[in-house]
Scaffold this motif. Structure first.
Motif, PDB file in Angstrom:
ATOM      1  N   SER A  58       0.836  -1.197   0.000  1.00 44.40           N
ATOM      2  CA  SER A  58       0.000   0.000   0.000  1.00 44.40           C
ATOM      3  C   SER A  58       0.874   1.252   0.000  1.00 44.40           C
ATOM      4  O   SER A  58       1.842   1.346   0.754  1.00 44.40           O
TER       5      SER A  58
ATOM      6  N   GLU B  10      -3.003   4.518   1.184  1.00 42.37           N
ATOM      7  CA  GLU B  10      -3.856   3.732   0.280  1.00 42.37           C
ATOM      8  C   GLU B  10      -4.537   2.614   1.053  1.00 42.37           C
ATOM      9  O   GLU B  10      -3.936   1.957   1.906  1.00 42.37           O
ATOM     10  N   ASP B  11      -5.815   2.404   0.759  1.00 43.90           N
ATOM     11  CA  ASP B  11      -6.597   1.359   1.419  1.00 43.90           C
ATOM     12  C   ASP B  11      -7.104   0.388   0.355  1.00 43.90           C
ATOM     13  O   ASP B  11      -8.188   0.566  -0.205  1.00 43.90           O
TER      14      ASP B  11
ATOM     15  N   ARG C  58      -7.024   7.517   1.856  1.00 42.60           N
ATOM     16  CA  ARG C  58      -7.550   8.281   2.983  1.00 42.60           C
ATOM     17  C   ARG C  58      -6.492   9.299   3.430  1.00 42.60           C
ATOM     18  O   ARG C  58      -5.350   8.931   3.711  1.00 42.60           O
TER      19      ARG C  58
END
Length: 268
Positions: free
Chosen positions: A76, A94-95, A113
């Motif tokens: 991520s 990053e999710d 987010r």
């Protein structure tokens, strides 16, 4: 601090407390990073975007992931967003799940987010799965910007063009606000790559999104990129947030690379 070491007018043996100047408040330091001071609340401004009213440029530094650099296993992405003084304004993460990252690569859908120095999520970026080829103009890239999460403030929409990367910045009602135009060949080889932000008629320059050259070693062996965004100080903070979202979309489209460690270039 100034200390009074020799009291005057008091007999010896009587203690006089030292006089100290009041300390000057400093920006908070969280995790080793100096954060930008918290601005006051502003009417009609989405919570957390008050920071953007005080700056006309923002720097985005992607953190280097050692596991990804050594093995090519896609992890991520994480980013620091700083002002011109080097103070951290936001932190972005990053999710996405592991399968999506390693199967879809840079074309993957994602949720990013963005949090402030109080740990509040103030901006959410959502990119759906779309076609990554310019030969399919019916399903081009798009990114939705929410601030706060759940409240859409704008969109970044890719426009089809035969040789140039072009995007439109839209407000929450899908009204066109600004244009973004990149170079014909998007390749960061020993120089910055500039995406110009212009008015709708493309005659006036409004700002710029720049992929900054980070050096041969870093460019060759990692996908950790640095970006700079400039915009007018008085630009609507919602559109500043959408420009930040456009920067992340541009990063994934043109400057992320897979485990083969080959730099991606935009071929149009």
């Amino acid at each position: 601090y100034a200390f009074q070491t020799q009291p005057v007018g008091f007999p010896s043996g009587h203690f006089v407390p030292p006089i100290q100047n009041p300390p000057i408040p400093n920006p908070p330091i969280v995790g080793g990073a100096v954060w930008m001071p918290i601005p006051p609340s502003i009417p009609n401004c989405p919570p957390g975007l008050e920071y953007l009213t005080q700056i006309d440029q923002i720097l985005i530094h992607q953190q280097i992931e050692l596991l990804e650099a050594l093995t090519g296993f896609e992890t991520s992405n994480k980013y620091e967003l700083k002002n011109a003084l080097g103070q951290r304004v936001y932190f972005a993460a990053e999710d996405t799940d592991c399968l999506t990252r390693n199967c879809c690569g840079p074309s993957r859908p994602f949720t990013i987010r963005i949090i402030d120095n109080l740990g509040h999520e103030v901006i959410t970026l959502q990119r759906p799965l779309r076609c990554s080829s310019c030969l399919c103009p019916c399903c081009l890239q798009e990114l939705e910007v929410q601030a706060p999460p759940g409240t859409t403030v704008g969109y970044v929409v890719q426009n089809w063009h035969a040789c140039l990367p072009k995007f439109t910045i839209q407000d929450e009602k899908r009204m066109d606000i600004l244009k973004i135009i990149g170079p014909c060949v998007v390749c960061s080889c020993c120089e910055d790559v500039n995406f110009e932000v212009k008015s709708l008629d493309e005659t006036a320059a409004v700002g710029r999104i720049s992929k900054q050259w980070t050096g041969l070693v870093k460019e060759a062996f990692t996908d950790a990129d640095n970006f700079g965004i400039t915009f007018p100080m008085d630009l609507d903070v919602k559109m500043k947030a959408v420009m930040i979202g456009a920067c992340f979309l541009i990063d994934f489209m043109f400057f992320e690379h897979g485990s083969d460690k080959q730099q991606r270039a935009g071929v149009w």
